[in-house]
Write a protein that holds these residues in place. Structure first.
Motif, PDB file in Angstrom:
ATOM      1  N   UNK A  31     -18.080  -4.579   8.371  1.00 18.90           N
ATOM      2  CA  UNK A  31     -19.332  -5.213   7.977  1.00 18.90           C
ATOM      3  C   UNK A  31     -19.246  -5.867   6.603  1.00 18.90           C
ATOM      4  N   UNK A  32     -18.355  -5.325   5.732  1.00 21.36           N
ATOM      5  CA  UNK A  32     -18.227  -5.884   4.391  1.00 21.36           C
ATOM      6  C   UNK A  32     -17.544  -7.246   4.408  1.00 21.36           C
ATOM      7  N   UNK A  33     -16.901  -7.580   5.521  1.00 23.61           N
ATOM      8  CA  UNK A  33     -16.156  -8.829   5.595  1.00 23.61           C
ATOM      9  C   UNK A  33     -16.643  -9.669   6.774  1.00 23.61           C
ATOM     10  N   UNK A  34     -17.965  -9.713   6.942  1.00 25.43           N
ATOM     11  CA  UNK A  34     -18.529 -10.346   8.128  1.00 25.43           C
ATOM     12  C   UNK A  34     -18.519 -11.870   8.062  1.00 25.43           C
ATOM     13  N   UNK A  35     -18.574 -12.462   6.847  1.00 26.34           N
ATOM     14  CA  UNK A  35     -18.638 -13.916   6.734  1.00 26.34           C
ATOM     15  C   UNK A  35     -17.255 -14.455   6.397  1.00 26.34           C
ATOM     16  N   UNK A  36     -16.530 -14.821   7.398  1.00 21.76           N
ATOM     17  CA  UNK A  36     -15.132 -15.205   7.189  1.00 21.76           C
ATOM     18  C   UNK A  36     -14.901 -16.699   7.262  1.00 21.76           C
ATOM     19  N   UNK A  37     -15.998 -17.480   7.253  1.00 24.92           N
ATOM     20  CA  UNK A  37     -15.854 -18.933   7.290  1.00 24.92           C
ATOM     21  C   UNK A  37     -15.036 -19.392   8.505  1.00 24.92           C
ATOM     22  N   UNK A  38     -15.262 -18.677   9.636  1.00 26.21           N
ATOM     23  CA  UNK A  38     -14.633 -18.996  10.907  1.00 26.21           C
ATOM     24  C   UNK A  38     -13.126 -18.793  10.878  1.00 26.21           C
ATOM     25  N   UNK A  39     -12.635 -17.979   9.943  1.00 23.67           N
ATOM     26  CA  UNK A  39     -11.214 -17.645   9.896  1.00 23.67           C
ATOM     27  C   UNK A  39     -11.056 -16.158  10.167  1.00 23.67           C
ATOM     28  N   UNK A  40     -10.103 -15.814  10.993  1.00 23.94           N
ATOM     29  CA  UNK A  40      -9.877 -14.413  11.310  1.00 23.94           C
ATOM     30  C   UNK A  40      -9.344 -13.679  10.076  1.00 23.94           C
ATOM     31  N   UNK A  41      -9.854 -12.480   9.866  1.00 25.35           N
ATOM     32  CA  UNK A  41      -9.400 -11.655   8.749  1.00 25.35           C
ATOM     33  C   UNK A  41      -8.361 -10.680   9.279  1.00 25.35           C
ATOM     34  N   UNK A  42      -7.167 -10.720   8.724  1.00 26.58           N
ATOM     35  CA  UNK A  42      -6.099  -9.831   9.172  1.00 26.58           C
ATOM     36  C   UNK A  42      -5.681  -8.936   8.018  1.00 26.58           C
ATOM     37  N   UNK A  43      -5.840  -7.640   8.218  1.00 29.93           N
ATOM     38  CA  UNK A  43      -5.448  -6.661   7.215  1.00 29.93           C
ATOM     39  C   UNK A  43      -4.156  -5.981   7.643  1.00 29.93           C
ATOM     40  N   UNK A  44      -3.320  -5.664   6.662  1.00 22.05           N
ATOM     41  CA  UNK A  44      -2.068  -4.974   6.971  1.00 22.05           C
ATOM     42  C   UNK A  44      -2.027  -3.577   6.364  1.00 22.05           C
ATOM     43  N   UNK A  45      -3.111  -3.171   5.711  1.00 20.40           N
ATOM     44  CA  UNK A  45      -3.235  -1.795   5.267  1.00 20.40           C
ATOM     45  C   UNK A  45      -2.604  -1.451   3.934  1.00 20.40           C
ATOM     46  N   UNK A  46      -2.380  -2.455   3.086  1.00 25.68           N
ATOM     47  CA  UNK A  46      -1.810  -2.201   1.761  1.00 25.68           C
ATOM     48  C   UNK A  46      -2.949  -1.979   0.768  1.00 25.68           C
ATOM     49  N   UNK A  47      -2.899  -0.889   0.021  1.00 32.04           N
ATOM     50  CA  UNK A  47      -3.978  -0.539  -0.899  1.00 32.04           C
ATOM     51  C   UNK A  47      -3.917  -1.383  -2.171  1.00 32.04           C
ATOM     52  N   UNK A  48      -5.029  -1.419  -2.897  1.00 30.40           N
ATOM     53  CA  UNK A  48      -5.072  -2.117  -4.183  1.00 30.40           C
ATOM     54  C   UNK A  48      -4.113  -1.469  -5.178  1.00 30.40           C
ATOM     55  N   UNK A  49      -3.955  -0.165  -5.087  1.00 32.73           N
ATOM     56  CA  UNK A  49      -3.041   0.544  -5.991  1.00 32.73           C
ATOM     57  C   UNK A  49      -1.616   0.041  -5.831  1.00 32.73           C
ATOM     58  N   UNK A  50      -1.202  -0.166  -4.596  1.00 25.48           N
ATOM     59  CA  UNK A  50       0.143  -0.678  -4.325  1.00 25.48           C
ATOM     60  C   UNK A  50       0.262  -2.128  -4.805  1.00 25.48           C
ATOM     61  N   UNK A  51      -0.761  -2.929  -4.528  1.00 25.54           N
ATOM     62  CA  UNK A  51      -0.761  -4.324  -4.979  1.00 25.54           C
ATOM     63  C   UNK A  51      -0.655  -4.396  -6.492  1.00 25.54           C
ATOM     64  N   UNK A  52      -1.415  -3.561  -7.178  1.00 21.13           N
ATOM     65  CA  UNK A  52      -1.389  -3.553  -8.642  1.00 21.13           C
ATOM     66  C   UNK A  52      -0.018  -3.152  -9.179  1.00 21.13           C
ATOM     67  N   UNK A  53       0.651  -2.253  -8.490  1.00 19.52           N
ATOM     68  CA  UNK A  53       1.979  -1.828  -8.911  1.00 19.52           C
ATOM     69  C   UNK A  53       2.993  -2.958  -8.740  1.00 19.52           C
ATOM     70  N   UNK A  54       2.850  -3.714  -7.648  1.00 14.77           N
ATOM     71  CA  UNK A  54       3.718  -4.876  -7.421  1.00 14.77           C
ATOM     72  C   UNK A  54       3.505  -5.910  -8.525  1.00 14.77           C
ATOM     73  N   UNK A  55       2.245  -6.160  -8.849  1.00 18.96           N
ATOM     74  CA  UNK A  55       1.916  -7.123  -9.910  1.00 18.96           C
ATOM     75  C   UNK A  55       2.536  -6.687 -11.230  1.00 18.96           C
ATOM     76  N   UNK A  56       2.398  -5.426 -11.558  1.00 25.29           N
ATOM     77  CA  UNK A  56       2.921  -4.886 -12.807  1.00 25.29           C
ATOM     78  C   UNK A  56       4.436  -5.067 -12.914  1.00 25.29           C
ATOM     79  N   UNK A  57       5.131  -4.822 -11.821  1.00 26.49           N
ATOM     80  CA  UNK A  57       6.600  -4.833 -11.840  1.00 26.49           C
ATOM     81  C   UNK A  57       7.217  -6.212 -11.665  1.00 26.49           C
ATOM     82  N   UNK A  58       6.513  -7.118 -10.983  1.00 23.81           N
ATOM     83  CA  UNK A  58       7.155  -8.370 -10.600  1.00 23.81           C
ATOM     84  C   UNK A  58       6.575  -9.630 -11.242  1.00 23.81           C
TER      85      UNK A  58
END
Length: 199
Positions: free
Chosen positions: A1-28
């Motif tokens: 429900x939090x992602x209901x307005x997708x501008x007619x584009x399918x939303x595809x999640x792969x299950x990576x957390x923000x914590x992991x994303x932040x760690x990638x940003x920090x290192x790379x």
């Protein structure tokens, strides 16, 4: 429900957390080539890859305050991808940082492009970007005037963005400016949606 307005584009999640994303940003982030590495992430079909591209861009932008040429280059790269920021969390993450540094210039062609758009993505980007200046207590009157343009919006994500901008405009201002913001809100409460006024 939090992602209901997708501008007619399918939303595809792969299950990576923000914590992991932040760690990638920090290192790379020091190893990133903004021309070759950022655009594919921002245009990805995967939500988390878009978020990674946005957070990398924000990080690189913040680390290069003494290099305005690189900052502008990064803004141009990210602005070209605005139609791919098709969810509120992507919009808010980049608008309060990198995009906000430029979309607070009301005379810029990028500002005018967003201002004249009927796309909710562009409208939320423009509104949320104003928080960049709100938090510096700058251009408050111009920002309040901008808010009136969207009072009639039926899109809940725009109504919420309006409430957010008005709330922070009051919280971050002092003295006479705070009084002006309070007066503006009181005089326009009946013109706003109930959702905007509640925030």
């Amino acid at each position: 429900q939090w992602f209901k307005q997708s501008n007619q584009k399918e939303i595809i999640f792969i299950g990576v957390s923000h914590k992991v994303i932040d760690e990638i940003v920090k290192n790379f982030h020091p190893k990133i080539n903004i021309q070759t590495d950022i655009p594919p992430l921002l245009s990805s079909i995967y939500h988390e890859e878009k978020m990674l591209g946005i957070k990398l861009s924000n990080k690189i932008f913040a680390k290069n305050k003494k290099n305005p040429q690189l900052q502008r280059e990064l803004f141009d790269i990210c602005f070209k991808q605005i139609n791919n920021y098709n969810q509120w969390d992507l919009i808010d993450t980049i608008s309060t940082n990198l995009l906000g540094a430029y979309l607070t210039d009301f005379n810029s062609k990028e500002f005018q492009e967003m201002y004249n758009s009927n796309d909710w993505i562009h409208q939320r980007i423009l509104l949320v970007s104003q928080l960049y200046n709100v938090r510096k207590e700058q251009n408050i009157q111009e920002i309040l005037n901008l808010c009136t343009k969207y009072f009639d919006s039926k899109v809940d994500l725009i109504q919420k963005a309006l409430g957010w901008v008005l709330k922070e405009s009051f919280e971050y201002t002092t003295n006479d400016l705070k009084t002006e913001v309070k007066k503006f809100i009181e005089e326009n409460t009946t013109k706003m949606s109930k959702l905007t006024a509640r925030i």
